[in-house]
Design a protein around this motif. Sequence first.
Motif, short mmCIF file in Angstrom:
data_model
loop_
_atom_site.label_atom_id
_atom_site.label_comp_id
_atom_site.label_asym_id
_atom_site.label_seq_id
_atom_site.Cartn_x
_atom_site.Cartn_y
_atom_site.Cartn_z
N UNK A 86 47.86 5.22 20.53
CA UNK A 86 48.70 4.52 21.49
C UNK A 86 47.85 3.76 22.49
N UNK A 87 46.77 4.36 22.96
CA UNK A 87 45.89 3.69 23.92
C UNK A 87 45.38 2.37 23.36
N UNK A 88 44.85 2.38 22.15
CA UNK A 88 44.28 1.13 21.62
C UNK A 88 45.37 0.12 21.28
N UNK A 89 46.55 0.58 20.84
CA UNK A 89 47.63 -0.35 20.49
C UNK A 89 48.19 -1.05 21.73
N UNK A 90 48.17 -0.38 22.86
CA UNK A 90 48.67 -0.98 24.10
C UNK A 90 47.86 -2.21 24.51
N UNK A 91 46.68 -2.37 23.92
CA UNK A 91 45.84 -3.53 24.26
C UNK A 91 46.47 -4.84 23.83
N UNK A 92 47.47 -4.82 22.92
CA UNK A 92 48.08 -6.08 22.50
C UNK A 92 48.93 -6.68 23.61
N UNK A 93 49.33 -5.88 24.59
CA UNK A 93 50.15 -6.39 25.68
C UNK A 93 49.27 -7.05 26.73
N UNK A 94 49.68 -8.21 27.19
CA UNK A 94 48.95 -8.93 28.23
C UNK A 94 49.83 -8.99 29.47
N UNK A 95 49.39 -8.36 30.54
CA UNK A 95 50.20 -8.34 31.76
C UNK A 95 51.16 -7.18 31.82
N UNK A 104 40.92 -1.36 19.02
CA UNK A 104 42.00 -1.82 18.15
C UNK A 104 41.44 -2.64 16.99
N UNK A 105 40.51 -3.52 17.29
CA UNK A 105 39.89 -4.33 16.23
C UNK A 105 39.18 -3.45 15.21
N UNK A 106 38.44 -2.46 15.68
CA UNK A 106 37.68 -1.61 14.75
C UNK A 106 38.57 -0.67 13.96
N UNK A 107 39.82 -0.45 14.45
CA UNK A 107 40.73 0.46 13.73
C UNK A 107 41.37 -0.19 12.51
N UNK A 108 41.33 -1.53 12.44
CA UNK A 108 41.99 -2.23 11.35
C UNK A 108 43.48 -2.45 11.58
N UNK A 109 44.00 -2.05 12.76
CA UNK A 109 45.43 -2.19 13.05
C UNK A 109 45.77 -3.47 13.80
N UNK A 110 44.78 -4.25 14.20
CA UNK A 110 45.01 -5.35 15.12
C UNK A 110 46.02 -6.36 14.57
N UNK A 111 45.89 -6.76 13.31
CA UNK A 111 46.79 -7.75 12.73
C UNK A 111 48.24 -7.29 12.75
N UNK A 112 48.47 -6.06 12.31
CA UNK A 112 49.84 -5.53 12.28
C UNK A 112 50.41 -5.42 13.69
N UNK A 157 48.60 -15.68 18.90
CA UNK A 157 48.54 -15.03 17.58
C UNK A 157 49.24 -15.91 16.54
N UNK A 158 50.45 -16.41 16.86
CA UNK A 158 51.20 -17.20 15.88
C UNK A 158 50.40 -18.40 15.41
N UNK A 159 49.70 -19.06 16.32
CA UNK A 159 48.91 -20.24 15.95
C UNK A 159 47.70 -19.83 15.13
N UNK A 160 47.01 -18.77 15.55
CA UNK A 160 45.83 -18.32 14.80
C UNK A 160 46.22 -17.82 13.42
N UNK A 161 47.41 -17.19 13.30
CA UNK A 161 47.88 -16.67 12.02
C UNK A 161 48.61 -17.72 11.20
N UNK A 162 48.73 -18.96 11.73
CA UNK A 162 49.41 -20.07 11.07
C UNK A 162 50.88 -19.75 10.81
#
Length: 481
Positions: free
Chosen positions: A159-168, A232-240, A285-290
């Motif tokens: 949960x700690x590493x997944x919360x990093x996707x939130x900005x603000x 998060x990046x090293x966990x492999x979960x970042x994309x999902x 993310x949407x732009x980077x992921x096309x």
Amino acid sequence: VLDNFEHLPEAALVVSDLVRSCPGLTVLVTSRAPLRLGGERQFPVSPLPLPEADDPERRSPAVELFRQRAQAVMPTFELTATNAGAVARICRKLDGLPLAIELAAARVKLLPPEALLARLDSGLRVLTGGARDLPERQRTLHDTIAWSYDLLDAEAQPLFRRLAVFAGGCTLGATESVCGPDEPGMRDTLEMLAVLVDNSLLVSLPGDAGSREAEPRFTMLETIREYALERLESSGEAGEMRRKHASYYLALSETLQPEASPERAGDWVERLEEEHGNLRAALRWAIEAREAEIGGRLVLMSWRPWVERGHATEGRRWAEEVLALDGTETDAARALSRLPERKRAFLIQVAGILATTHGDYEGAATLYEESLAAFRDLDYKKGLSAPLRELGVLAFYRGDYALAVRLNEQALALAREFNNAFGIAYSLLALADAARGQGDLGRARTLLKEGLTLARSTENAWGIVRTLASLGSVACDAGEY
């Protein structure tokens, strides 16, 4: 006095036995997590107060700590009018964390504050080199945060590493939707958020008492979020996680828009402004992921709050990035999520509105013409009204009142045909402005009164304010001060 107790949670019972056995004993414990004992009183230690201004004469505790630690390694260092702004911004960027400020200040021997500030975008790599007599975990900020992370159990760490996707920051609902438990039987999200708050890795902010839900908001200090992103990046979960994050905020923006939820229209601008950082992260993310469709829908849902809250320049850039992305990929194997043609036509129109707000009338006109042509190619008559009206507004700005009237009369007829209350009110307003430009104050006033009645009946606050202002201008032109 028991210092740095967080790595000895089982010994909390020993403390309990001592206090129970010795009535005169008081134990002072420093720890990143509470002991959870009966009779325990918690005194949270917040980060140092931050500077509100860049003035060297107005020193906050954070700036004063920086000055003291900088002078410890470089006795000639002084706060001056030249470097005070950079020092204040360094302290704000480091969230007032004493260890982070100390480590940054130790670098002034090598880098002046202005250069140090520029390098803090990679803060955890810069903030190293603590004193040798400190515990090893406190010699770099990275190691200090890693120490706390490693003390978390196997359920709280994800949960700690997944919360990093939130900005603000984020609400509980957002956390549950994006980062919820992987398997049945795991502790619920609220319980694990409490663990992260107790371990000083997450901050809980009270919700706005005046809002509909008044939910608390959870946020990470930026330096801690940087570490969480690394994990998060090293966990492999970042994309999902980023996909789930973008999908959540797209659904939220579509749910809040007035057309979908008229009873919550008042919340719309406020809520999307509060989530501006998350919308920005979702768009990136949407732009980077096309993912052109997701990016386009996010822009279409957000542009009006952006205009109202002064984000038009940034919004135009997002719209243009999505438009540039869409249709550039011809290899179907790349699985580009294409933007439907009708939504693309609306997005071009929105880019024009943002360009108008930005003051680029020539660029806006080109975009409106392109949008108009796209709607005609699609034989989508309902979409013609807005670009015609906006072209009429640009004609008014240029002083071509006859063209402004002609275009806005076409736009008004279409808005009436499809019973578009907002479009009718806006077209009446634009027509009235053109009539005023031609000196026909009687017609301008008649149009504005009709528009004001409509705006009030539909609780269109923007339309009410804008129409009242135009009625005031007509009164001035008529000498009715």
